[in-house]
Each structure stands twice: as C-alpha cells, then as structure tokens.
Design a protein around this motif. Structure first.
Motif, PDB file in Angstrom:
ATOM      1  N   ASP A   1       0.866  -1.115   0.202  1.00 26.37           N
ATOM      2  CA  ASP A   1       0.215   0.068   0.137  1.00 26.37           C
ATOM      3  C   ASP A   1       0.828   1.476   0.233  1.00 26.37           C
ATOM      4  OD1 ASP A   1      -2.215  -1.615   0.162  1.00 26.37           O
ATOM      5  OD2 ASP A   1      -2.409  -1.246   2.286  1.00 26.37           O
ATOM      6  N   LEU A   2       1.854   1.431   0.789  1.00 25.76           N
ATOM      7  CA  LEU A   2       2.887   2.463   0.683  1.00 25.76           C
ATOM      8  C   LEU A   2       3.317   2.714  -0.610  1.00 25.76           C
ATOM      9  CD1 LEU A   2       4.436   1.780   4.263  1.00 25.76           C
ATOM     10  CD2 LEU A   2       2.948   3.604   3.647  1.00 25.76           C
ATOM     11  N   ALA A   3       3.853   1.540  -1.208  1.00 24.35           N
ATOM     12  CA  ALA A   3       4.469   1.978  -2.572  1.00 24.35           C
ATOM     13  C   ALA A   3       3.539   2.378  -3.420  1.00 24.35           C
ATOM     14  CB  ALA A   3       5.232   0.386  -3.033  1.00 24.35           C
ATOM     15  N   GLU A   4       2.286   1.746  -3.496  1.00 20.23           N
ATOM     16  CA  GLU A   4       1.486   2.144  -4.522  1.00 20.23           C
ATOM     17  C   GLU A   4       0.819   3.454  -4.276  1.00 20.23           C
ATOM     18  OE1 GLU A   4      -1.036  -1.779  -5.944  1.00 20.23           O
ATOM     19  OE2 GLU A   4      -1.741  -0.883  -4.227  1.00 20.23           O
TER      20      GLU A   4
ATOM     21  N   GLY B   1       1.863   4.514  -7.566  1.00 19.38           N
ATOM     22  CA  GLY B   1       0.974   3.852  -8.559  1.00 19.38           C
ATOM     23  C   GLY B   1       0.640   2.285  -8.464  1.00 19.38           C
ATOM     24  N   PRO B   2      -0.414   1.854  -8.973  1.00 20.72           N
ATOM     25  CA  PRO B   2      -0.694   0.587  -8.864  1.00 20.72           C
ATOM     26  C   PRO B   2       0.273  -0.441  -9.108  1.00 20.72           C
ATOM     27  CG  PRO B   2      -2.301   1.628 -10.141  1.00 20.72           C
ATOM     28  CD  PRO B   2      -1.157   2.641 -10.103  1.00 20.72           C
ATOM     29  N   ILE B   3       0.383  -1.592  -8.673  1.00 20.89           N
ATOM     30  CA  ILE B   3       1.367  -2.794  -8.709  1.00 20.89           C
ATOM     31  C   ILE B   3       0.433  -3.732  -8.964  1.00 20.89           C
ATOM     32  CG2 ILE B   3       3.013  -4.078  -7.589  1.00 20.89           C
ATOM     33  CD1 ILE B   3       3.636  -2.020  -5.918  1.00 20.89           C
ATOM     34  N   PRO B   4       0.837  -4.728 -10.206  1.00 21.63           N
ATOM     35  CA  PRO B   4       0.159  -5.754 -10.695  1.00 21.63           C
ATOM     36  C   PRO B   4       0.057  -6.844  -9.526  1.00 21.63           C
ATOM     37  CG  PRO B   4       2.080  -5.785 -11.798  1.00 21.63           C
ATOM     38  CD  PRO B   4       2.178  -4.225 -11.203  1.00 21.63           C
ATOM     39  N   ARG B   5      -0.897  -7.451  -9.385  1.00 21.12           N
ATOM     40  CA  ARG B   5      -1.166  -8.728  -8.550  1.00 21.12           C
ATOM     41  C   ARG B   5      -2.165  -9.659  -8.898  1.00 21.12           C
ATOM     42  NH1 ARG B   5      -2.187  -5.622  -2.800  1.00 21.12           N
ATOM     43  NH2 ARG B   5      -2.438  -3.754  -3.824  1.00 21.12           N
TER      44      ARG B   5
ATOM     45  N   ASP C   1      11.353  -4.028  -0.564  1.00 20.34           N
ATOM     46  CA  ASP C   1       9.881  -3.314  -0.633  1.00 20.34           C
ATOM     47  C   ASP C   1       9.917  -1.995   0.235  1.00 20.34           C
ATOM     48  OD1 ASP C   1      10.159  -4.106   2.116  1.00 20.34           O
ATOM     49  OD2 ASP C   1       8.367  -5.124   2.274  1.00 20.34           O
ATOM     50  N   TYR C   2      11.096  -1.394   0.290  1.00 20.40           N
ATOM     51  CA  TYR C   2      11.151  -0.241   1.280  1.00 20.40           C
ATOM     52  C   TYR C   2      10.686   1.257   0.411  1.00 20.40           C
ATOM     53  CZ  TYR C   2      14.733  -3.166   3.163  1.00 20.40           C
ATOM     54  OH  TYR C   2      15.322  -3.956   4.053  1.00 20.40           O
ATOM     55  N   GLU C   3      10.005   1.053  -1.026  1.00 18.40           N
ATOM     56  CA  GLU C   3       9.564   1.965  -1.694  1.00 18.40           C
ATOM     57  C   GLU C   3       8.835   3.348  -1.040  1.00 18.40           C
ATOM     58  OE1 GLU C   3       7.714   2.665  -6.151  1.00 18.40           O
ATOM     59  OE2 GLU C   3       8.287   0.742  -5.540  1.00 18.40           O
ATOM     60  N   GLY C   4       7.862   2.791  -0.148  1.00 15.88           N
ATOM     61  CA  GLY C   4       6.981   3.972   0.256  1.00 15.88           C
ATOM     62  C   GLY C   4       7.483   4.111   1.771  1.00 15.88           C
TER      63      GLY C   4
ATOM     64  N   ARG D   1       7.238   1.150  -8.273  1.00 17.86           N
ATOM     65  CA  ARG D   1       6.347  -0.082  -8.227  1.00 17.86           C
ATOM     66  C   ARG D   1       6.896  -1.255  -8.087  1.00 17.86           C
ATOM     67  NH1 ARG D   1       3.616   0.440 -13.454  1.00 17.86           N
ATOM     68  NH2 ARG D   1       1.869  -0.980 -12.550  1.00 17.86           N
ATOM     69  N   PHE D   2       7.895  -1.451  -7.256  1.00 13.63           N
ATOM     70  CA  PHE D   2       8.580  -2.683  -6.835  1.00 13.63           C
ATOM     71  C   PHE D   2       9.224  -3.398  -8.187  1.00 13.63           C
ATOM     72  CE2 PHE D   2       5.941  -4.208  -2.924  1.00 13.63           C
ATOM     73  CZ  PHE D   2       6.456  -3.279  -2.257  1.00 13.63           C
ATOM     74  N   ARG D   3       9.656  -2.454  -8.973  1.00 10.68           N
ATOM     75  CA  ARG D   3      10.541  -2.893 -10.164  1.00 10.68           C
ATOM     76  C   ARG D   3      11.547  -2.107 -10.558  1.00 10.68           C
ATOM     77  NH1 ARG D   3       9.772  -2.628 -16.008  1.00 10.68           N
ATOM     78  NH2 ARG D   3       9.487  -4.598 -16.860  1.00 10.68           N
ATOM     79  N   LEU D   4      12.574  -2.709 -11.125  1.00  8.04           N
ATOM     80  CA  LEU D   4      13.846  -1.950 -11.591  1.00  8.04           C
ATOM     81  C   LEU D   4      13.521  -1.315 -12.883  1.00  8.04           C
ATOM     82  CD1 LEU D   4      16.750  -4.156 -10.208  1.00  8.04           C
ATOM     83  CD2 LEU D   4      15.701  -2.135  -9.242  1.00  8.04           C
ATOM     84  N   GLN D   5      13.804   0.100 -12.930  1.00  4.45           N
ATOM     85  CA  GLN D   5      13.697   0.799 -14.036  1.00  4.45           C
ATOM     86  C   GLN D   5      14.966   1.384 -14.316  1.00  4.45           C
ATOM     87  OE1 GLN D   5      10.624   3.779 -13.443  1.00  4.45           O
ATOM     88  NE2 GLN D   5       9.037   2.205 -14.009  1.00  4.45           N
TER      89      GLN D   5
END
Length: 368
Positions: free
Chosen positions: A44-47, A51-55, A286-289, A327-331
């Motif tokens: 939830d914090l990362a989103e 933005g939305p993360i696919p699940r 998972d530290y993004e947010g 969004r938990f993904r490397l860019q």
C-alpha cells in the motif's frame, strides 16, 4: 588467449514481505513489527507513492529493466546476497523485523538467472532453523548454489563452487559480521544450524579466513569473498573493513571482495589490481514507500559487472548499472540519477587517484 571472466554482483535482494505479497504464492502476511502488522501495508505504501502494482505479478516482474541489461552483457555468473528466508513455516525470531518469501515464489530468483545466493546475513534465520532448512532445500531445488549458512558450521563455512566454463572454477566464501545486525547466537556450531559468523576483523581472523580459503583453492581458481558487514546507513568506510579486505588481497586469498549490508552504495576501490566493493547497496526490496533517509536516495541502486583477467584474476573493467525502484520494479535510472550516484561515490572513494565516470550509455565505470 582466454576471454575475461565477467561476473555480475549485487547487494541485498530482499524478496519477502511486500514483494512476496505481489507474487503468485504469497505467505501469511502477518508481521511482528511495532508499526506495520501486515505485509500488505508495504504494498500500500509503495502504491501510494508510485501507482498500482500488478497482483499477481509474474516472477520476472521485480527485475524489470535489469534483465535485458544483463542479457546484453552476458556475465558468466550472477551472484547476490539473498536477505530473505524462503519458507512458509517456522517461528519468527524475536528481533522485530522478519523477512520471508513463500518457497513457491522463489522462482523469481531463477527468473533473474542467479547462479549463487550468499546467505551469511542478518535475515536468513528470521524464521529459525526450520526456515533456514527450507531456504537451503528451495535453492537446491532451483539449482542455485549457496554459501554462508548451513546445517552445521562446516556446511555454513563451505564455499559455493561455481563453474565459469573452460575448466574455470569460482569459489564464493560468505561471512557475516555482528556489525551488520547478525545475532551472535545465530553462529553455526558443530551440531547447530546457523550462519558463518566472523566474530571480528582482527588479525587472527584474517589468518583464519586466509587459511580456510587456502584449504579449498586449487591452481587457477578465482575467489570471491562475500562479507555482510557494517550498518545500513552512512558513507564512511571503517578502517577495519579496508584493512581486512586489503590484507586478504595482498596475501593472495581473495580476488574480489563483495561487501554488502548498507542500504545504499558505498565507496569502492581497485587494490593491487583486485576489486573491493565495500557496500553494494540494496538491489531488490519493498522499502519504496517508507519515509526517511531521503538524502541517501535509497530508491537508486547499482548492479556491478566486473571483468577479470583470466590468468591473474586482476580487474580489467568495472561497469555499474544504475536503476531506480518504482512500483517494486527496477527501471533504468535517468541521466540525473546516474550522475548523482557517480558524484556520491566519488566523494567517498578511499583512493584519491581512482574515479567513477559516467558513460554516454548512462552507466558508471571505475577508472583506476
């Protein structure tokens, strides 16, 4: 003449908690932390931030742009510090933060083509000896070598022995230091599962590590010494870390030192022709947010591609690939982000006549 040996290395790969929850087979999300009680909270914090993360996300999702970059560069071997227990069982250690990923989600590790996971760190026993046993069995089932933790002290201290083709062997030795937060009672014993703990960095330990490596090393072998040491934050490189790494290189014990534990990249150097990475920084988490420590820009990460001379195992080139987590993904990192990483590393290099340069392709290179 034989081609150079190309290795990919990265720091902490933490695929538990929120990352585990977005993959197809999440564990029970219950956490035992003071402020966040469900792993869904980290998603939830990362989103909220990005933005939305696919699940459910596909197993290769988290690696993002790093996969194509590695395919293009074709390293012979890929080595990472796995900072997550691969288990749906066990009991959480009373340490506040406990990472685990369901074993059926561990396919995400093979999706990145990892050849070796080093396990001597402060999270591999987060779910006890049962969780460690599941981790070892899961990696074996995936065909991924590991080192640094095991069913007893002999197994924990044994290196991963990897083949790099052309009769080349790479020995990976993995140690953890208490300074990284590893509980001392996690040390493996004669009949006790645990991690390969390096109690100190004093001269006696240098002698012990050098002697142990010599027992395993055969002519022509290359040695990667992987060390989980130091705190999560701060750019200072302790003098004891530098002295320890340099002496093992000078004694011919190590050809490359792979340091990790810091959540952001630390300084590095080429010492007597051999690479020392004092802290690779996180690669997957998972530290993004999570707020705080913004001055370190922890969303920016590096993957390291080292080419070694096959005869003397000296460093020929080092390319560092910059990415950002979204969004938990490397860019791919932007030019500004890559430049910031280069500038930060240059301010903290321990050797004055070595520099990190930004290439036209937006990657970083060490000039030595």
């Amino acid at each position: 003449m034989d081609a150079p040996l190309k290795l990919f290395l990265c720091g902490d790969v933490m695929t538990g908690r929120g990352v585990d929850q977005i993959l197809p087979h999440p564990t029970d999300p219950t956490l035992h932390e003071d402020f966040v009680r469900s792993a869904h909270g980290y998603v939830d914090l990362a989103e909220q931030r990005s933005g939305p993360i696919p699940r459910p996300a596909p197993f290769d999702y988290i690696w993002g742009d790093a996969l194509a970059a590695l395919t293009d560069r074709a390293p012979a071997l890929r080595i990472a510090n796995l900072e997550t227990a691969l288990t749906a069982r066990g009991h959480p250690e009373p340490k506040g933060i406990n990472y685990r990923m369901h074993p059926e989600n561990a396919t995400c590790l093979s999706a990145a083509g990892l050849d070796c996971c080093v396990l001597a760190n402060n999270h591999v026993l987060d779910w006890g000896a049962q969780g460690l046993g599941d981790t070892l069995a899961t990696l074996k089932g995936l065909g991924i070598a590991c080192c640094g933790a095991g069913a007893n002290e002999g197994a924990a201290a044994a290196p991963a022995i990897l083949s790099a083709g052309q009769d080349r062997r790479i020995l990976v030795f993995s140690y953890a230091c208490p300074s990284s937060g590893v509980p001392r009672h996690w040390a493996a014993g004669p009949e006790r599962a645990g991690v390969n703990l390096l109690a100190s960095l004093q001269r006696a330990q240098v002698d012990r590590v050098a002697s142990w490596i010599a027992r395993w090393r055969q002519p022509g072998d290359s040695v990667v010494l992987s060390l989980h040491w130091g705190p999560n934050w701060g750019h200072d490189i302790p003098a004891a870390h530098r002295e320890f790494a340099c002496e093992l290189i000078e004694r011919g014990a190590a050809d490359l030192v792979h340091g990790h534990s810091s959540h952001h990249p630390l300084g590095l150097e080429c010492h007597e022709g051999k690479l020392i990475l004092y802290g690779c920084g996180d690669f997957i988490n998972d530290y993004e947010g999570i707020g705080g420590h913004t001055d370190y820009r922890p969303e920016l990460v590096l993957g390291y591609l080292a080419e070694l001379d096959p005869t003397h195992r000296r460093l020929e080139t080092l390319e560092m690939l910059p990415f950002r987590t979204r969004r938990f993904r490397l860019q791919h990192a932007t030019g500004e982000e890559a430049s910031w990483l280069a500038g930060t590393l240059n301010r903290n290099l321990p050797v004055q006549d070595q520099r990190v340069l930004l290439s036209e392709e937006n990657s970083l290179r060490l000039s030595f």
